[in-house]
Design a protein around this motif. Structure first.
Motif, PDB file in Angstrom:
ATOM      1  N   PHE A 109       1.489  -2.420 -31.888  1.00  0.00           N
ATOM      2  CA  PHE A 109       1.903  -3.379 -30.862  1.00  0.00           C
ATOM      3  C   PHE A 109       2.296  -4.708 -31.510  1.00  0.00           C
ATOM      4  N   GLU A 110       3.370  -5.301 -31.010  1.00  0.00           N
ATOM      5  CA  GLU A 110       3.699  -6.680 -31.340  1.00  0.00           C
ATOM      6  C   GLU A 110       3.026  -7.577 -30.303  1.00  0.00           C
ATOM      7  N   LYS A 111       2.717  -8.805 -30.704  1.00  0.00           N
ATOM      8  CA  LYS A 111       2.122  -9.766 -29.772  1.00  0.00           C
ATOM      9  C   LYS A 111       2.967  -9.850 -28.508  1.00  0.00           C
ATOM     10  N   GLY A 112       2.314  -9.780 -27.352  1.00  0.00           N
ATOM     11  CA  GLY A 112       2.980  -9.867 -26.059  1.00  0.00           C
ATOM     12  C   GLY A 112       3.396  -8.530 -25.475  1.00  0.00           C
ATOM     13  N   ALA A 113       3.373  -7.470 -26.277  1.00  0.00           N
ATOM     14  CA  ALA A 113       3.731  -6.142 -25.767  1.00  0.00           C
ATOM     15  C   ALA A 113       2.662  -5.655 -24.794  1.00  0.00           C
ATOM     16  N   VAL A 114       3.115  -4.911 -23.780  1.00  0.00           N
ATOM     17  CA  VAL A 114       2.210  -4.449 -22.732  1.00  0.00           C
ATOM     18  C   VAL A 114       2.315  -2.943 -22.563  1.00  0.00           C
ATOM     19  N   ASN A 123       9.289  -1.860 -25.477  1.00  0.00           N
ATOM     20  CA  ASN A 123       9.516  -3.110 -26.208  1.00  0.00           C
ATOM     21  C   ASN A 123       8.245  -3.524 -26.943  1.00  0.00           C
ATOM     22  N   GLY A 124       8.334  -3.612 -28.271  1.00  0.00           N
ATOM     23  CA  GLY A 124       7.208  -4.059 -29.077  1.00  0.00           C
ATOM     24  C   GLY A 124       6.126  -3.025 -29.273  1.00  0.00           C
ATOM     25  N   ILE A 125       6.381  -1.755 -28.929  1.00  0.00           N
ATOM     26  CA  ILE A 125       5.371  -0.706 -29.073  1.00  0.00           C
ATOM     27  C   ILE A 125       5.997   0.506 -29.764  1.00  0.00           C
ATOM     28  N   GLU A 126       5.343   0.978 -30.831  1.00  0.00           N
ATOM     29  CA  GLU A 126       5.756   2.183 -31.537  1.00  0.00           C
ATOM     30  C   GLU A 126       4.541   3.071 -31.758  1.00  0.00           C
ATOM     31  N   GLU A 142      -2.596 -10.426 -30.132  1.00  0.00           N
ATOM     32  CA  GLU A 142      -2.237 -10.674 -31.534  1.00  0.00           C
ATOM     33  C   GLU A 142      -1.745  -9.351 -32.084  1.00  0.00           C
ATOM     34  N   ASP A 143      -0.649  -9.351 -32.873  1.00  0.00           N
ATOM     35  CA  ASP A 143      -0.132  -8.103 -33.436  1.00  0.00           C
ATOM     36  C   ASP A 143      -1.284  -7.190 -33.832  1.00  0.00           C
TER      37      ASP A 143
END
Length: 116
Positions: free
Chosen positions: A44-49, A24-27, A99-100
Protein backbone atom coordinates in the motif's frame (compact mmCIF):
# COMPACT_ATOMS: atom_id res chain seq x y z
CA UNK A 1 -9.15 -23.47 -14.18
CA UNK A 2 -10.41 -23.58 -10.58
CA UNK A 3 -8.13 -23.00 -7.59
CA UNK A 4 -8.76 -26.62 -6.61
CA UNK A 5 -6.99 -27.62 -9.83
CA UNK A 6 -4.00 -25.30 -9.36
CA UNK A 7 -1.34 -24.59 -6.83
CA UNK A 8 1.63 -22.31 -6.61
CA UNK A 9 5.26 -23.27 -6.87
CA UNK A 10 6.86 -24.73 -3.75
CA UNK A 11 9.34 -21.88 -3.28
CA UNK A 12 8.58 -18.17 -3.47
CA UNK A 13 11.09 -15.44 -4.27
CA UNK A 14 9.96 -11.86 -4.14
CA UNK A 15 12.26 -10.90 -7.02
CA UNK A 16 10.94 -13.73 -9.18
CA UNK A 17 7.22 -13.06 -8.66
CA UNK A 18 5.25 -10.35 -10.45
CA UNK A 19 3.22 -7.69 -8.64
CA UNK A 20 -0.40 -7.22 -9.75
CA UNK A 21 -2.11 -3.82 -9.54
CA UNK A 22 -5.28 -4.07 -7.43
CA UNK A 23 -6.35 -0.43 -7.14
CA UNK A 24 -4.80 3.04 -6.89
CA UNK A 25 -1.75 2.68 -4.64
CA UNK A 26 -2.34 -1.04 -3.98
CA UNK A 27 -0.46 -4.01 -5.47
CA UNK A 28 -0.40 -7.70 -4.52
CA UNK A 29 2.02 -10.56 -4.94
CA UNK A 30 1.05 -14.21 -4.48
CA UNK A 31 3.33 -16.04 -2.04
CA UNK A 32 1.66 -19.45 -2.24
CA UNK A 33 -1.68 -21.20 -2.53
CA UNK A 34 -3.63 -24.35 -3.17
CA UNK A 35 -7.38 -24.87 -2.89
CA UNK A 36 -7.38 -24.70 0.93
CA UNK A 37 -5.12 -21.75 1.73
CA UNK A 38 -3.59 -18.67 0.10
CA UNK A 39 -0.92 -16.19 1.25
CA UNK A 40 -0.66 -12.79 -0.44
CA UNK A 41 1.62 -9.78 0.10
CA UNK A 42 -0.31 -6.52 -0.35
CA UNK A 43 1.72 -3.32 -0.80
CA UNK A 44 0.00 0.00 0.00
CA UNK A 45 1.04 3.58 -0.68
CA UNK A 46 0.12 6.19 1.92
CA UNK A 47 -3.53 7.19 1.45
CA UNK A 48 -4.53 4.03 -0.42
CA UNK A 49 -7.79 2.47 0.72
CA UNK A 50 -8.91 -1.14 0.72
CA UNK A 51 -12.62 -0.34 0.84
CA UNK A 52 -14.95 -2.12 3.28
CA UNK A 53 -16.00 -5.45 1.83
CA UNK A 54 -16.73 -8.99 2.96
CA UNK A 55 -16.18 -12.51 1.63
CA UNK A 56 -16.86 -16.04 2.80
CA UNK A 57 -13.16 -16.76 3.31
CA UNK A 58 -11.58 -16.59 6.77
CA UNK A 59 -8.66 -14.15 6.77
CA UNK A 60 -5.65 -13.61 9.03
CA UNK A 61 -3.52 -10.54 8.33
CA UNK A 62 -0.07 -9.53 9.60
CA UNK A 63 1.21 -5.94 9.31
CA UNK A 64 4.70 -6.42 7.85
CA UNK A 65 5.40 -2.68 7.66
CA UNK A 66 3.68 0.70 7.77
CA UNK A 67 0.69 2.01 9.69
CA UNK A 68 -2.93 1.18 8.86
CA UNK A 69 -6.37 2.12 10.09
CA UNK A 70 -8.22 -1.19 10.05
CA UNK A 71 -12.01 -1.24 10.15
CA UNK A 72 -13.84 -4.40 11.25
CA UNK A 73 -17.61 -4.36 11.65
CA UNK A 74 -17.58 -0.54 11.86
CA UNK A 75 -14.87 -0.40 14.56
CA UNK A 76 -11.50 1.23 13.79
CA UNK A 77 -8.07 0.31 15.16
CA UNK A 78 -4.64 1.70 14.26
CA UNK A 79 -2.19 -1.14 13.63
CA UNK A 80 1.57 -0.98 13.05
CA UNK A 81 4.38 -3.28 12.03
CA UNK A 82 4.16 -6.53 14.01
CA UNK A 83 0.40 -6.23 14.66
CA UNK A 84 -2.32 -8.25 13.00
CA UNK A 85 -6.00 -9.09 12.84
CA UNK A 86 -8.39 -11.95 12.09
CA UNK A 87 -11.56 -11.72 10.01
CA UNK A 88 -14.19 -14.45 10.27
CA UNK A 89 -16.26 -15.43 7.26
CA UNK A 90 -18.55 -12.67 5.90
CA UNK A 91 -17.45 -9.98 8.40
CA UNK A 92 -17.21 -6.49 6.80
CA UNK A 93 -13.68 -5.06 6.91
CA UNK A 94 -11.36 -2.57 5.21
CA UNK A 95 -7.99 -0.85 5.51
CA UNK A 96 -6.65 2.68 5.05
CA UNK A 97 -2.90 3.11 4.73
CA UNK A 98 -1.60 5.92 6.96
CA UNK A 99 2.12 5.30 6.18
CA UNK A 100 3.46 3.29 3.22
CA UNK A 101 3.32 -0.35 4.19
CA UNK A 102 2.65 -3.98 3.49
CA UNK A 103 0.10 -6.48 4.76
CA UNK A 104 0.47 -10.25 4.58
CA UNK A 105 -2.98 -11.78 4.04
CA UNK A 106 -3.77 -15.46 4.53
CA UNK A 107 -7.12 -16.75 3.27
CA UNK A 108 -8.89 -20.05 3.75
CA UNK A 109 -10.03 -21.36 1.39
CA UNK A 110 -7.99 -19.77 -1.42
CA UNK A 111 -9.49 -16.71 -3.11
CA UNK A 112 -10.48 -18.11 -6.51
CA UNK A 113 -11.54 -14.59 -7.54
CA UNK A 114 -7.89 -13.48 -7.19
CA UNK A 115 -6.73 -16.16 -9.62
CA UNK A 116 -8.87 -15.15 -12.59
Amino acid sequence: MKASERKSEVFFTSAGTAWEKVDNGIERQFVGYDDRIMMVKVKFEKGAVGYVHNHYHSQATYVASGVFKITVEGKDKILREGDGFFIASNVPHGAECLEDGMLIDVFSPAREDFLK
